[in-house]
Design a protein around this motif. Structure first.
Motif, PDB file in Angstrom:
ATOM      1  N   VAL B 265      55.879  18.200  37.398  1.00 41.62           N
ATOM      2  CA  VAL B 265      56.097  19.218  36.567  1.00 41.62           C
ATOM      3  C   VAL B 265      57.370  18.695  35.248  1.00 41.62           C
ATOM      4  CG1 VAL B 265      57.908  21.058  36.639  1.00 41.62           C
ATOM      5  CG2 VAL B 265      55.714  20.842  37.920  1.00 41.62           C
ATOM      6  N   ARG B 266      57.289  18.349  34.053  1.00 40.92           N
ATOM      7  CA  ARG B 266      58.575  18.342  32.988  1.00 40.92           C
ATOM      8  C   ARG B 266      59.075  19.189  32.105  1.00 40.92           C
ATOM      9  NH1 ARG B 266      58.739  12.519  31.573  1.00 40.92           N
ATOM     10  NH2 ARG B 266      56.991  12.059  32.320  1.00 40.92           N
ATOM     11  N   VAL B 267      60.529  19.170  31.971  1.00 39.81           N
ATOM     12  CA  VAL B 267      61.128  20.018  30.879  1.00 39.81           C
ATOM     13  C   VAL B 267      61.044  18.342  29.826  1.00 39.81           C
ATOM     14  CG1 VAL B 267      63.371  20.850  30.689  1.00 39.81           C
ATOM     15  CG2 VAL B 267      61.960  21.430  32.869  1.00 39.81           C
ATOM     16  N   VAL B 268      60.665  20.010  29.269  1.00 44.32           N
ATOM     17  CA  VAL B 268      60.536  19.092  27.341  1.00 44.32           C
ATOM     18  C   VAL B 268      61.598  18.856  26.844  1.00 44.32           C
ATOM     19  CG1 VAL B 268      59.054  18.319  25.709  1.00 44.32           C
ATOM     20  CG2 VAL B 268      58.397  18.948  28.139  1.00 44.32           C
ATOM     21  N   ALA B 269      61.823  20.211  26.327  1.00 39.91           N
ATOM     22  CA  ALA B 269      63.135  20.749  25.787  1.00 39.91           C
ATOM     23  C   ALA B 269      64.060  22.122  26.442  1.00 39.91           C
ATOM     24  CB  ALA B 269      62.734  21.160  24.302  1.00 39.91           C
ATOM     25  N   PRO B 270      65.536  21.651  26.902  1.00 42.14           N
ATOM     26  CA  PRO B 270      66.387  21.478  25.564  1.00 42.14           C
ATOM     27  C   PRO B 270      66.587  19.785  26.336  1.00 42.14           C
ATOM     28  CG  PRO B 270      67.443  23.045  27.207  1.00 42.14           C
ATOM     29  CD  PRO B 270      65.825  22.814  27.261  1.00 42.14           C
ATOM     30  N   ALA B 271      66.981  19.003  25.071  1.00 42.99           N
ATOM     31  CA  ALA B 271      67.497  17.857  26.364  1.00 42.99           C
ATOM     32  C   ALA B 271      67.878  17.221  27.792  1.00 42.99           C
ATOM     33  CB  ALA B 271      67.711  16.942  24.847  1.00 42.99           C
ATOM     34  N   ALA B 393      68.888  25.348  36.751  1.00 42.58           N
ATOM     35  CA  ALA B 393      69.421  25.006  35.205  1.00 42.58           C
ATOM     36  C   ALA B 393      67.736  25.111  34.305  1.00 42.58           C
ATOM     37  CB  ALA B 393      68.881  23.164  36.121  1.00 42.58           C
ATOM     38  N   ILE B 394      67.450  25.950  35.009  1.00 42.07           N
ATOM     39  CA  ILE B 394      66.082  26.330  33.988  1.00 42.07           C
ATOM     40  C   ILE B 394      66.804  27.475  32.946  1.00 42.07           C
ATOM     41  CG2 ILE B 394      63.877  27.545  33.129  1.00 42.07           C
ATOM     42  CD1 ILE B 394      62.621  24.399  35.193  1.00 42.07           C
ATOM     43  N   LEU B 395      66.787  28.653  34.305  1.00 38.69           N
ATOM     44  CA  LEU B 395      67.754  29.537  33.832  1.00 38.69           C
ATOM     45  C   LEU B 395      68.651  29.741  33.135  1.00 38.69           C
ATOM     46  CD1 LEU B 395      67.235  31.060  36.959  1.00 38.69           C
ATOM     47  CD2 LEU B 395      66.216  31.950  34.938  1.00 38.69           C
ATOM     48  N   GLY B 396      69.778  28.432  33.387  1.00 36.24           N
ATOM     49  CA  GLY B 396      71.419  28.358  32.932  1.00 36.24           C
ATOM     50  C   GLY B 396      70.696  27.930  31.090  1.00 36.24           C
ATOM     51  N   GLN B 397      69.354  27.827  30.813  1.00 35.19           N
ATOM     52  CA  GLN B 397      69.032  27.405  29.198  1.00 35.19           C
ATOM     53  C   GLN B 397      68.083  29.052  28.644  1.00 35.19           C
ATOM     54  OE1 GLN B 397      69.911  24.660  28.405  1.00 35.19           O
ATOM     55  NE2 GLN B 397      70.925  23.546  29.856  1.00 35.19           N
ATOM     56  N   ALA B 398      68.943  28.589  27.125  1.00 35.76           N
ATOM     57  CA  ALA B 398      68.489  29.524  26.323  1.00 35.76           C
ATOM     58  C   ALA B 398      66.496  29.707  25.873  1.00 35.76           C
ATOM     59  CB  ALA B 398      69.081  30.117  25.040  1.00 35.76           C
ATOM     60  N   ILE B 399      66.599  28.716  25.996  1.00 37.23           N
ATOM     61  CA  ILE B 399      64.995  28.625  25.403  1.00 37.23           C
ATOM     62  C   ILE B 399      64.539  27.155  26.244  1.00 37.23           C
ATOM     63  CG2 ILE B 399      63.522  28.208  24.058  1.00 37.23           C
ATOM     64  CD1 ILE B 399      64.620  29.467  21.965  1.00 37.23           C
ATOM     65  N   VAL B 400      63.400  26.879  27.337  1.00 32.12           N
ATOM     66  CA  VAL B 400      63.145  25.729  27.779  1.00 32.12           C
ATOM     67  C   VAL B 400      61.563  26.029  27.860  1.00 32.12           C
ATOM     68  CG1 VAL B 400      63.194  24.746  30.003  1.00 32.12           C
ATOM     69  CG2 VAL B 400      64.747  25.717  29.485  1.00 32.12           C
ATOM     70  N   SER B 401      61.186  24.536  27.202  1.00 33.90           N
ATOM     71  CA  SER B 401      59.336  24.303  27.048  1.00 33.90           C
ATOM     72  C   SER B 401      59.406  22.859  28.064  1.00 33.90           C
ATOM     73  CB  SER B 401      59.035  23.620  25.832  1.00 33.90           C
ATOM     74  OG  SER B 401      59.758  22.743  25.591  1.00 33.90           O
ATOM     75  N   ALA B 402      58.213  23.132  29.016  1.00 35.28           N
ATOM     76  CA  ALA B 402      58.044  21.976  29.734  1.00 35.28           C
ATOM     77  C   ALA B 402      56.688  22.082  29.837  1.00 35.28           C
ATOM     78  CB  ALA B 402      58.643  23.150  31.296  1.00 35.28           C
TER      79      ALA B 402
END
Lengths: 132, 570
Positions: B265-271, B393-402
């Motif tokens: 499981v890898r989050v690609v963005a945001p950095a 941490a993911i919820l804290g970002q506006a846009i997340v791709s994974a």
């Protein structure tokens, strides 16, 4: 130089002693706590069905797990043989423990653990925090 | 040509020491003796009649237990080489519900010597603990017996007499739990597939590192465990995906055993939060990677109702299904089962689902997600679990791709550089003592924390990596038990006859074992094998014995006796 080495040896012994005392105290703390089972892992001898362990069975289970996951060095002695070999009899401690719990499909899932916390987490045993 | 070869060989041999062969064993492998530690009428001595099962011909439950246990010991015995009998003191007792058994070394040793230059090498490193069986093997003697008391146990093992193990020997266990496999696993730990470092403090055992810990490396620092402070070791214990095994044998075995395609499981963005994330897998739905999913992550919303009191628990139909469709749904753990949440994600059209821990499990590792026997069959998308901290941490970002999928360039359970990973989840979870391979390894391995039902009774590549790890620890292959590792042994299957016999003629001359692993008889056999005719053989033996005489290994009469027998040979 010699006194520095003696001091270092004394300090390391003191650290080992303090650590083993801490481990032992942790075991005693666990023994004094109450635990409850949250997973039906006991096969009832009369009905053949799964049920939660009773409070007594849970306590016995906890006692067994404390013993089997004992990683304390309290009382362990390093002996030095004539040829310079060092040895410690650790019989009964530092064991790996195989556990099993039933899944919904009826198959018992097995897991190997080495610490008390791992064991209780896997078997669904939690501290009973209800007022006694 | 033969003469030159023999002279080179002899000059090399004489650099080292030598032993007579009279006391050398004539067999290979290791002998593992199971000592029945049960009282009459219980455990191994349980008289309850039992029908033969899976090749186990015992007629009582106790006899079948002992036969199955010994089978596991024999599999290990046929795999390892040791001149010292390994003693397993074992018994079956009524253990608590859910406890199947335990095992471990009975003694540890450090700073033990070998048998001289070139022979049994002793401890590889000073101030390093070894389990008793491995220490004995490398010392070439029963270390516990050096003080006059015979060794009574190398490994102690206790198993449950009230658990319904499969006692057959054929691994055809069906839905039962195979005793042979469980004993193989536990004996593996007893044979030193374990560290003595405390996983809860990072402290070494009695102030010294151990041989297993010396092979553990954290790739974030590049340090071995014996090079770390207690705090660094403690951090490494839970450094998910960063702890690997450094050892030539395991690394060579990885491509033969572990398949390409490492689940991740890898989050690609945001950095800011990009990278690999620790995850748990589900017992329902397709495996991760089937198919690979790369998409935006969208927090699922559902009604707060009796089925689930929050709008994030995913216990009822998603109210934002349109936003979730084609995306990775992020759902909070709790109230209803994992399979219910994943089913609702499937119904909303999500392409994958990640379930993160709720507040009640704030410090828990990502769980393995069990099926409830009802909803799992309706799940058609990959599902993964995640820690609460990672979910937030993911919820804290506006846009997340994974991605929820497999990396086709990395083997399952290995690092990108091809090293086998050890299991080090955060926080400490069952089996997280680092004395196991990572749970994502595939093929499934014997020494993963879970005893998977598809395991074979094989211990080495191409089926498994257990033997390879033990080789790295110092269980070197030594087929003729001369104390010299096969990969540097001049003769892997030496002739240990006490005296030199040539074509049936006993010379009466003692057969010497040299520290490169050849005996005098081996050298004469090698001359015979390369000689084109009788004359060359006699000449070769003559040169060999002259050199040995000059070196003081043979007397003049010994030399003459061997040369005479060589001349008589047909």
């Amino acid at each position: 130089m010699k006194s520095a080495r003696l001091l270092a040896a004394a300090l390391s012994l003191a650290l080992v002693f303090a650590w083993s005392q801490a481990a032992s105290a942790q075991d005693n703390q666990r023994r004094n706590k109450k635990y409850v089972s949250t997973r039906p892992i006991k096969v009832d001898q009369q009905t053949g069905t799964l049920r939660l362990p009773t409070p007594q069975e849970t306590q016995e289970l906890v006692d067994s797990l404390i013993e089997m996951t004992n990683r304390s060095t309290e009382g362990l002695q390093v002996r030095t043989l004539a040829n310079g070999t060092k040895t410690v009899d650790i019989d009964g401690r530092f064991q790996s423990v195989i556990l099993a719990r039933p899944n919904d499909d009826g198959i018992w899932e097995m897991k190997c653990v080495t610490t008390f916390d791992e064991a209780t987490e896997f078997l669904g045993i939690v501290e009973d925090k209800t007022p006694q | 040509m033969i003469t030159k070869t023999v002279r080179l060989l002899c000059s090399a041999l004489l650099v080292f020491g030598f032993f007579t062969t009279a006391s050398r064993p004539a067999f290979a492998a290791a002998t593992i003796v199971v000592v029945n530690n049960d009282a009459a009428g219980e455990g191994f001595n349980d008289p309850t009649p039992a029908a033969p099962v899976g090749g186990n011909t015992g007629t009582t439950k106790g006899a079948q237990r002992l036969i199955a246990f010994q089978r596991a010991a024999d599999i290990w015995g046929a795999t390892l080489d040791s001149p010292v009998t390994i003693i397993v003191r074992a018994n079956f007792d009524p253990l608590g519900p859910g406890i199947l058994g335990s095992a471990g070394p009975s003694f540890v040793f450090s700073d033990f010597p070998g048998q001289g230059v070139g022979f049994y090498p002793g401890a590889e490193f000073p101030a390093t603990w070894y389990g008793g069986a491995l220490a004995d093997k490398r010392a070439g003697v029963d270390l516990a017996a050096l003080e006059g008391a015979p060794n009574l146990r190398d490994i102690s093992a206790r198993f449950s007499s009230n658990f319904d193990f499969y006692l057959g020997l054929d691994n055809n266990h069906g839905a039962q739990n195979d005793l042979v496999t469980v004993v193989l696993h536990e004996l593996g730990h007893g044979l030193n597939f374990a560290t003595f470092v405390d996983p809860l403090t990072g402290q070494n055992f009695l102030g010294q590192t151990d041989i297993y810990a010396r092979h553990l490396v954290d790739d974030s620092s590049g340090l071995h465990w014996n090079e770390m402070t207690d705090a660094e070791r403690l951090a490494s214990t839970t450094h998910f995906s960063h702890l690997f095994w450094e050892g030539a044998n395991v690394t060579a075995g990885v491509p033969q055993v572990l398949v390409l395609g490492n689940p991740e499981v890898r989050v690609v963005a945001p950095a800011a939060i990009a990278g690999l994330y620790q995850f748990g897998t589900a017992a329902f739905g397709p495996r991760i990677g089937n198919p690979n999913v790369f998409a935006l992550v969208v927090a699922a919303q559902d009604a707060a109702n009796a089925a689930g009191p929050t709008t994030t628990d995913g216990c009822t139909a998603f109210t934002n299904a349109a936003a979730v469709a084609g995306k990775i749904a992020l759902v909070e753990r709790g109230t209803c089962g994992f399979a219910v949440k994943a089913r609702n994600a499937t119904n909303a059209g999500a392409s994958a689902v990640i379930i993160y821990n709720n507040a009640a499990n704030v410090n828990a590792a990502p769980p393995g997600m069990a099926d409830d026997g009802i909803n799992g069959v309706f799940v058609t998308i990959p599902a993964a679990s995640m820690t609460r901290a990672d979910g937030l941490a993911i919820l804290g970002q506006a846009i997340v791709s994974a991605t929820v999928g497999v990396d086709p360039t990395v083997r399952a359970g290995a690092t990108p550089t091809g090293r086998a990973r050890l299991y080090a989840p955060f926080p400490v979870a069952p089996g997280s003592s680092v004395s196991h391979y990572d749970t994502v390894a595939f093929k499934n391995l014997l020494m993963e924390p879970a005893i998977n039902p598809d395991l074979t009774h094989q211990l080495k590549a191409p089926n498994d990596l257990t033997l390879e790890l033990l080789r790295d620890l110092g269980w070197f292959a030594d087929a003729d038990l001369d104390g010299i590792a096969d990969d540097v042994d001049c003769s892997v299957h030496s002739n240990f006859a006490p005296t030199i016999v040539i074509d049936g003629e006993n010379t009466g001359v003692a057969n010497i074992l040299f520290s490169n692993g050849c005996t005098t008889a081996d050298l004469i056999a090698q001359i015979l094998g390369s000689a084109d005719n009788h004359g060359q053989f006699v000449s070769g033996v003559s040169h060999l014995t002259n050199d040995l005489r000059d070196a003081g290994v043979l007397s003049n009469s010994d030399k003459s006796a061997i040369q005479t027998a060589a001349a008589h040979a047909n």
